[in-house]
Structure formats: structure tokens, C-alpha cells
Scaffold this motif. Structure first.
Motif, PDB file in Angstrom:
ATOM      1  N   LEU A  87       3.314  77.157 -43.172  1.00 41.78           N
ATOM      2  CA  LEU A  87       4.272  76.363 -42.241  1.00 41.78           C
ATOM      3  C   LEU A  87       4.803  75.402 -42.879  1.00 41.78           C
ATOM      4  O   LEU A  87       5.637  74.610 -42.583  1.00 41.78           O
ATOM      5  N   GLY A  88       4.251  75.141 -44.080  1.00 39.73           N
ATOM      6  CA  GLY A  88       4.761  73.949 -45.081  1.00 39.73           C
ATOM      7  C   GLY A  88       4.106  72.504 -44.673  1.00 39.73           C
ATOM      8  O   GLY A  88       2.891  72.561 -44.085  1.00 39.73           O
ATOM      9  N   CYS A  89       4.924  71.644 -44.829  1.00 36.86           N
ATOM     10  CA  CYS A  89       4.230  70.204 -44.582  1.00 36.86           C
ATOM     11  C   CYS A  89       5.253  69.486 -43.921  1.00 36.86           C
ATOM     12  O   CYS A  89       6.617  69.428 -44.355  1.00 36.86           O
TER      13      CYS A  89
ATOM     14  N   VAL B  30       4.622  69.614 -32.795  1.00 43.36           N
ATOM     15  CA  VAL B  30       4.401  70.603 -33.726  1.00 43.36           C
ATOM     16  C   VAL B  30       5.245  71.636 -33.520  1.00 43.36           C
ATOM     17  O   VAL B  30       5.020  72.350 -32.399  1.00 43.36           O
ATOM     18  N   PRO B  31       6.100  72.124 -34.042  1.00 37.18           N
ATOM     19  CA  PRO B  31       6.948  73.196 -33.966  1.00 37.18           C
ATOM     20  C   PRO B  31       5.896  74.740 -34.136  1.00 37.18           C
ATOM     21  O   PRO B  31       5.003  74.698 -34.955  1.00 37.18           O
TER      22      PRO B  31
ATOM     23  N   LEU C 154       8.636  74.955 -41.978  1.00 39.87           N
ATOM     24  CA  LEU C 154       8.728  74.842 -40.631  1.00 39.87           C
ATOM     25  C   LEU C 154       8.358  73.447 -40.262  1.00 39.87           C
ATOM     26  O   LEU C 154       9.129  72.882 -39.211  1.00 39.87           O
ATOM     27  N   LEU C 155       7.406  72.789 -40.685  1.00 41.97           N
ATOM     28  CA  LEU C 155       7.059  71.480 -40.240  1.00 41.97           C
ATOM     29  C   LEU C 155       7.838  70.321 -40.506  1.00 41.97           C
ATOM     30  O   LEU C 155       7.686  69.508 -40.150  1.00 41.97           O
ATOM     31  N   LYS C 156       8.878  70.656 -41.430  1.00 42.65           N
ATOM     32  CA  LYS C 156       9.770  69.565 -42.031  1.00 42.65           C
ATOM     33  C   LYS C 156      10.548  68.889 -40.751  1.00 42.65           C
ATOM     34  O   LYS C 156      11.007  67.853 -40.990  1.00 42.65           O
TER      35      LYS C 156
END
Length: 516
Positions: free
Chosen positions: A486-488, A192-193, A436-438
Motif C-alpha cells: 500500500l506504500g506510505c 486510511v484508504p 495507495l496511502l499517499k
């Protein structure tokens, strides 16, 4: 004497107080002159103007009296005088008989109402006909009129999950499905970033193993805005699950591991006014951080001891030593009020993993706007498939396949026949995710569709051409919205076994649909 003469004569008999001003307390409503108009079968005249020459200004001025057109027999008539705003006497007209509509006026109103109703009905009918004409052949709208919707539970042995059939289409029976009952049929992991600003409770890896339940892997933030879990309080969840929170340790509420005193007061404002030495876990936290036995309100302690204000509970005390209800009102607060609630694993909320999905405010609902039939399951020997209706939200849902290309060909109306849904087991590198999570899983996910919305992705998995069968799987994603957002990630967390289809079986495809 005429009606006009009566009014004028009585107005001349009015007298003023010694100071030539009329006060509200000197002239009560019952002291106003009252008249009984005795001439039967007559109607009041049109509005008339009466002058009061004997009355000084500005207390009284020329005034128009408006009386309704109604029979005044045995009715009380009141005269209204114009006074300064501060001393004005208002005589209600509630005793006057209401004006009656004539028969002609009533008929006109009825005709107008009928015309408005017919115009509205015609508008609705024209919109419906226009929709049928425009979309007939593209969508299965006709099934709404030609088929009776039938929902029927079937034995669990015929499907890997509890199922209800709707017009032959399998749909999940959410009354019998929980986060714990949905099992992974494969294993996986991904880093996970980490954002520049650390997020308390954020885990740096996502790992799952075959046989684990969804509740052991997925977090609350993964379903934010989907099931409505974040709107629930611990007590509501406990009521659903039939458990007593007082019998559970504080450690069963995983979110508390990274909460600070500041976080707790933000989530439970009334906590700030309570003496810290009366709350065992918080008193022990204060003692562990400061080396002192503190007293005073929680808010004052936070203000006077900055280090204590940012100390996380899980780092300084053993939460298993305290009852879950030892912190006042903690069970009454919605989960979303706690800091970084998104990082809490499903089974880190007491009772949540055992609640049927139907207990939640929102459950995935199948999109029946487009329905197809499994025509031909074709194995991985197939190649160069270009009539695809599968893909991802980022890449679109017409991602073609070069090789290998196990898939199902669909049938239905003329447009759908021959369309291909590619197996995600073969085509697993489709662009997905955002924010970010992409970057998780290399930014890739298996091809598929979303007939049940964004909560998960349905993927064609094993294609058995000889048997005419095809299995499907559910894939999930990691999300962390809010601040920071952080997005998905892509939909790559899976597979979780889903429905099995046979040749000629119908299946919900959902939207969007654009057939090459």
C-alpha cells in the motif's frame, strides 16, 4: 651405480600376479620398492623417463617421474607407476623434503610485496586528497580532522527529550528513549484508504491525541525495515523488557486477533503435527466454529473443515482467557512470520513499548555530512523566501515559500550562509507519500528535512525571533508494505516534541543539499 641405473634395475625386478594384472589389494603401499639414495651432497636429477618393457600393458606404461631439486641424503625415494584409474596406487610425497627458495627468490618476493603495498597506499591517499579538494567548502569534512568529537549527556530539563551532544550538536540519547516516552504535542486524524482486497487487521482510521505516547498510535508496519522490530520474536522482546510471557494473557499479543488456523500453521509449522485437542485456545476455536469437539492434528482439521481454516481467533474466542504461551512455540517465532503483522500497534506486542531504541538492531543515526548553524530565527512576517533547503522527498528540498514564512537562516561555509529552513507550522501543504496511502491527509505534509533517515521527519515548528530560539518537531507516517503493497502516507502524524535550538547552535542537516 648411478641414480638412473638404480631406478631402472629395480623396475626390472618387479613381478606381476598370475593373471598379469595388478590389483590394489595385492600391492600395498608398503610393498612398493624403497630406496635410500646414499650419495651425499648431491641433488636429484631433472625429471627422467623410465620404460618398463617387462610389464604388460595397460597396467604399466612409460611414466615420467618428477622429483624435487633437493638433497636426498637419508630421504626415501618412491617410484610412481601409472595404473588404470580404478586400481591406481597413489604414493604420497609428504615424506619428500620441500623445495627451498633461494635467497635471491626470497628477496625478489619481498621487493614485490613492498611495491604492491606502496601502490595500494598511494591509491588510497590520492582518493582521499581528491575528495577533500572536490568537496572542500561544500561539506564539513574539515571538522573530521580539525575537531575532536565529544559526546556528552545533558540534563533532560535543557531539552524536551534525553539528549547527547556531539560537537555541540544535539542528538537523541536512544538509551533513554522508548516508543512510550515520545509524546504527541498535538492531535489529528485521517482516514486510511481500503484496498479492493480486504486486509485482516487493517484499521480504517489513524487517530492520535495530545499527550498520547507513540506506542499507542504507531504500528509495526510504519517502521518496517527501519528498526528491525519485525525480526524479533516475543521471547526476545520479553527478555529485553524483563517480563514473563507465561504470566500474560493471549490477548496481549494483538496480532492474534486476526490470525486463523491456517495462518498459525504457516507461522509455526510444527503446530500442524500437534493434536488440536491438546491446545486449549485452538480446541475451543474448533468447538465454537463447528459445534463439535474435534481431535486429530491441526493440519488434518484444517483440511477437513474449510470454515474452521479461515476463522479468525479474535472473532470466536476470548483471548484473555488463555495464557500467552498456551499455543506451543508462539513466543519463538519472528513477528514477521504472522499474517498482516504490519497492522499491530506497538503496544500490542508485550514489552515492546518499554524497550529503549538502542536495544533494537537499527536506530536512527544522524547524518553529519552537512552541518549548519542557526544564524537568525525569523518570524511569520517574512515572505517570498526562495533560498529554501526544506521540502519533502516527493517535492524536493528547495521548496520556496510565499507567505507566511517563519524560518531560520543558516550560516556555515560560504555556500550555506543565508540558506533558509522554512517552518512546517506555516508551510504544511508539501506533496508527500506514495502508493495507495499517499492520499492520506490530502497527500500533504509539513516542510522539513530528514537528517535521521526515513524513520521520521524533522520539522522547524515554533520560531521565537525575540528570544532567538526555535523548536523542532518529529512527524511520522503510516506505511504498509509487502503483499499487497500500500506504500506510505505523507509525514503528517505529529507533532512530537524534539530539539530546541538557539542562535549560533549547530544542527545536522543531512543530505541531500542543493542550495539555490
Amino acid at each position: 651405480m648411478s641414480y638412473r641405473d638404480v631406478l631402472i634395475k629395480e623396475s626390472e625386478n618387479l613381478t606381476m600376479s598370475d593373471n598379469n594384472s595388478l590389483r590394489k589389494d595385492e600391492m600395498k603401499e608398503q610393498e612398493l620398492p624403497q630406496f635410500i639414495y646414499q650419495e651425499p651432497e648431491e641433488f636429484a636429477p631433472k625429471p627422467l623417463t623410465i620404460s618398463y618393457p617387462l610389464l604388460p600393458t595397460p597396467a604399466f606404461k612409460e611414466e615420467k617421474i618428477f622429483l624435487p631439486y633437493t638433497n636426498l641424503t637419508d630421504q626415501q625415494v618412491a617410484i610412481c607407476f601409472k595404473m588404470p584409474t580404478s586400481d591406481r596406487v597413489i604414493t604420497p610425497a609428504s615424506k619428500l623434503a620441500p623445495r627451498k627458495n633461494t635467497f635471491k627468490q626470497q628477496k625478489q618476493k619481498e621487493n614485490l610485496d613492498r611495491m604492491q603495498f606502496l601502490m595500494l597506499a598511494g591509491l588510497i591517499a590520492s582518493i582521499a586528497v581528491h575528495g577533500l579538494v572536490k568537496y572542500w567548502g561544500k561539506f564539513n569534512i574539515s571538522s573530521l580532522f580539525m575537531e575532536k568529537v565529544v559526546a556528552q549527556s545533558i540534563p533532560a530539563s535543557e531539552q524536551p527529550i534525553p539528549t547527547i551532544y556531539v560537537n555541540g550538536i544535539p542528538t537523541p540519547d536512544w538509551n533513554q528513549i522508548t516508543f512510550r516516552s515520545l509524546k504527541f504535542s498535538g492531535s489529528g486524524n485521517s482516514d486510511v484508504p481500503v484496498p479492493e482486497t480486504p486486509i485482516p487487521g487493517l484499521k480504517t482510521t489513524r487517530i492520535w491525541n495530545e499527550g498520547q505516547g507513540l506506542s499507542e498510535v504507531m504500528e509495526l508496519g510504519d517502521f518496517e525495515g527501519i528498526f528491525g522490530i519485525e525480526e524479533l520474536a516475543l521471547q526476545k522482546i520479553a527478555d529485553f523488557a524483563g517480563i514473563e510471557l507465561a504470566n500474560l494473557p493471549l490477548s496481549d499479543f494483538q496480532t492474534l486477533q486476526w490470525q486463523t488456523l491456517t495462518d498459525l500453521v504457516a507461522a509455526i509449522p510444527e503446530l500442524g503435527e500437534i493434536s488440536i485437542d491438546s491446545i486449549a485456545p485452538l480446541a475451543d476455536l474448533a468447538s465454537s466454529v463447528t459445534g463439535q469437539l474435534l481431535s486429530g492434528s491441526v493440519s488434518s482439521v484444517i483440511e477437513n473443515y474449510p470454515d474452521l481454516a479461515v476463522a479468525q481467533l479474535g472473532e470466536y474466542i476470548s483471548l484473555s482467557d488463555y495464557s500467552l504461551t498456551s499455543i506451543p512455540n508462539i513466543e519463538q517465532v519472528a513477528l514477521k512470520e504472522f499474517s498482516n503483522w504490519q497492522s499491530t500497534v506497538i503496544n500490542g506486542i508485550p514489552g515492546l513499548e518499554n524497550i529503549p531504541f538502542s536495544y533494537l538492531s537499527n536506530v536512527p543515526v544522524p547524518d553529519f555530512s552537512f552541518i549548519g548553524n542557526v544564524d537568525l530565527p525569523l518570524n511569520a512576517n517574512e515572505a517570498n523566501r526562495s533560498r529554501s533547503i526544506s521540502g519533502s522527498n516527493q517535492a524536493g528540498f528547495n521548496v520556496s515559500c510565499v507567505s507566511p514564512c517563519a524560518h531560520i537562516e543558516l550560516s556555515g561555509n560560504n555556500n550555506l550562509t543565508g540558506a533558509q529552513w522554512i517552518s512546517g507550522k506555516d508551510q504544511k501543504n508539501i506533496k508527500g507519500g506514495f502508493g495507495l496511502l499517499k492520499v492520506m491527509n490530502g497527500g500533504k505534509e509539513p516542510t522539513g528535512r530528514h537528517p535521521y533517515g526515513s524513520s521520521f521527519k524533522q520539522v522547524i515548528w515554533d520560531v521565537q525571533e525575540a528570544k532567538g530560539d526555535v523548536t523542532t518537531a518529529m512527524f511520522f507516517r503510516k506505511c504498509h508494505r509487502g503483499i499487497p503493497d500500500l506504500g506510505c502516507s505523507p509525514y503528517f502524524i505529529g507533532p512530537v516534541v524534539y530539539f530546541t535550538y538557539h542562535e549560533k547552535d549547530p544542527m545536522a542537516l543531512g543530505l541531500p543539499i542543493l542550495i539555490p
